[in-house]
Scaffold this motif. Structure first.
Motif, PDB file in Angstrom:
ATOM      1  N   VAL A   1      33.953  34.167  39.337  1.00 50.67           N
ATOM      2  CA  VAL A   1      32.954  33.143  39.020  1.00 50.67           C
ATOM      3  C   VAL A   1      31.604  33.616  39.528  1.00 50.67           C
ATOM      4  O   VAL A   1      31.508  34.181  40.630  1.00 50.67           O
TER       5      VAL A   1
ATOM      6  N   HIS B   1      40.510  34.640  38.214  1.00 48.91           N
ATOM      7  CA  HIS B   1      39.191  34.719  37.585  1.00 48.91           C
ATOM      8  C   HIS B   1      38.140  35.207  38.572  1.00 48.91           C
ATOM      9  O   HIS B   1      38.397  35.370  39.761  1.00 48.91           O
TER      10      HIS B   1
ATOM     11  N   TYR C   1      40.571  20.831  45.186  1.00 45.43           N
ATOM     12  CA  TYR C   1      41.812  21.607  45.087  1.00 45.43           C
ATOM     13  C   TYR C   1      42.970  20.766  45.616  1.00 45.43           C
ATOM     14  O   TYR C   1      42.757  19.877  46.449  1.00 45.43           O
TER      15      TYR C   1
ATOM     16  N   HIS D   1      39.739  36.526  42.133  1.00 44.54           N
ATOM     17  CA  HIS D   1      40.645  35.817  43.047  1.00 44.54           C
ATOM     18  C   HIS D   1      41.572  34.874  42.286  1.00 44.54           C
ATOM     19  O   HIS D   1      41.319  34.549  41.127  1.00 44.54           O
TER      20      HIS D   1
ATOM     21  N   HIS E   1      44.103  31.055  43.021  1.00 47.70           N
ATOM     22  CA  HIS E   1      44.063  29.824  43.828  1.00 47.70           C
ATOM     23  C   HIS E   1      45.460  29.424  44.320  1.00 47.70           C
ATOM     24  O   HIS E   1      45.585  28.918  45.406  1.00 47.70           O
TER      25      HIS E   1
END
Ligand code: FE2
Length: 198
Positions: free
Chosen positions: A140, A138, A155, A85, A87
């Protein structure tokens, strides 16, 4: 100081940073310092927001009323991982409990499977930034296959409502992604009765 007072103090300091009109650079330095203070001690996250589920959980702890930043607990059950995904906004990841591994994923110039890039393993107390200005895609995962790991993320917006992308690692194909949150209720930071009685 213990319990939710710690989280409240962190949110108040982050709000002051937002009120000061912090640039992304300031968030990723001064905000990182604040988050480092928050994850230095693991005594404040309410149990119901630390519980693993059948898939990783993204629990909202606080969203700034003007949606300038948010604070989230990511709870990784054994072996759980995110999709690949992005951000689109800045982020800070602080490790509270256990460990996680972040792997950058890059589109394959020849087409076909995405290519893994830098791999970072995050240990308790450590904080790392994510930024669309450096690299933003990335995957995670929990570093452990036998226990829960928890990281606290901030965020630069209301991340659960940000239109972003997930990527098929086999092809690099993108799909629109609005993550939402796993929890329906956020912690009550404002019952001061115990501190006032003490
Ligand atoms: Fe991420």
């Amino acid at each position: 100081m213990s319990g939710l007072i710690r989280l409240r103090g962190f949110i108040q300091a982050m709000t002051r940073l937002a009120d000061a009109g912090a640039t992304e650079r300031r968030w990723l330095t001064e905000g990182a310092g604040l988050l480092r203070g928050l994850v230095a001690v693991d005594d404040w996250l309410p149990d119901d927001l630390a519980e693993a589920g059948p898939a990783y959980r993204q629990n909202l702890l606080h969203c700034d009323p003007a949606e300038r930043f948010c604070v989230v607990s990511f709870v990784w059950g054994p072996g759980q991982r995110t999709p690949v995904h992005n951000h689109t906004i800045w982020g800070l990841v602080g490790m509270l409990r256990g460990e996680e591994v972040s792997t950058e994923m890059r589109p394959n110039p020849a087409g076909g499977p995405m290519l893994p890039g830098q791999v970072d393993r995050l240990r308790p107390g450590e904080v790392v930034p994510v930024s669309a200005d450096t690299y933003d895609i990335h995957v995670v995962e929990n570093a452990y296959s036998d226990r829960t790991s928890i990281s606290i993320h901030c965020y630069g917006g209301n991340i659960g409502a940000v239109a972003r992308s997930v990527f098929d690692p086999a092809t690099g194909a993108t799909k629109k992604f609005i993550s939402g949150y796993s929890n329906a209720l956020v912690p009550n930071l404002w019952d001061r009765s115990k501190e006032l009685a003490a």
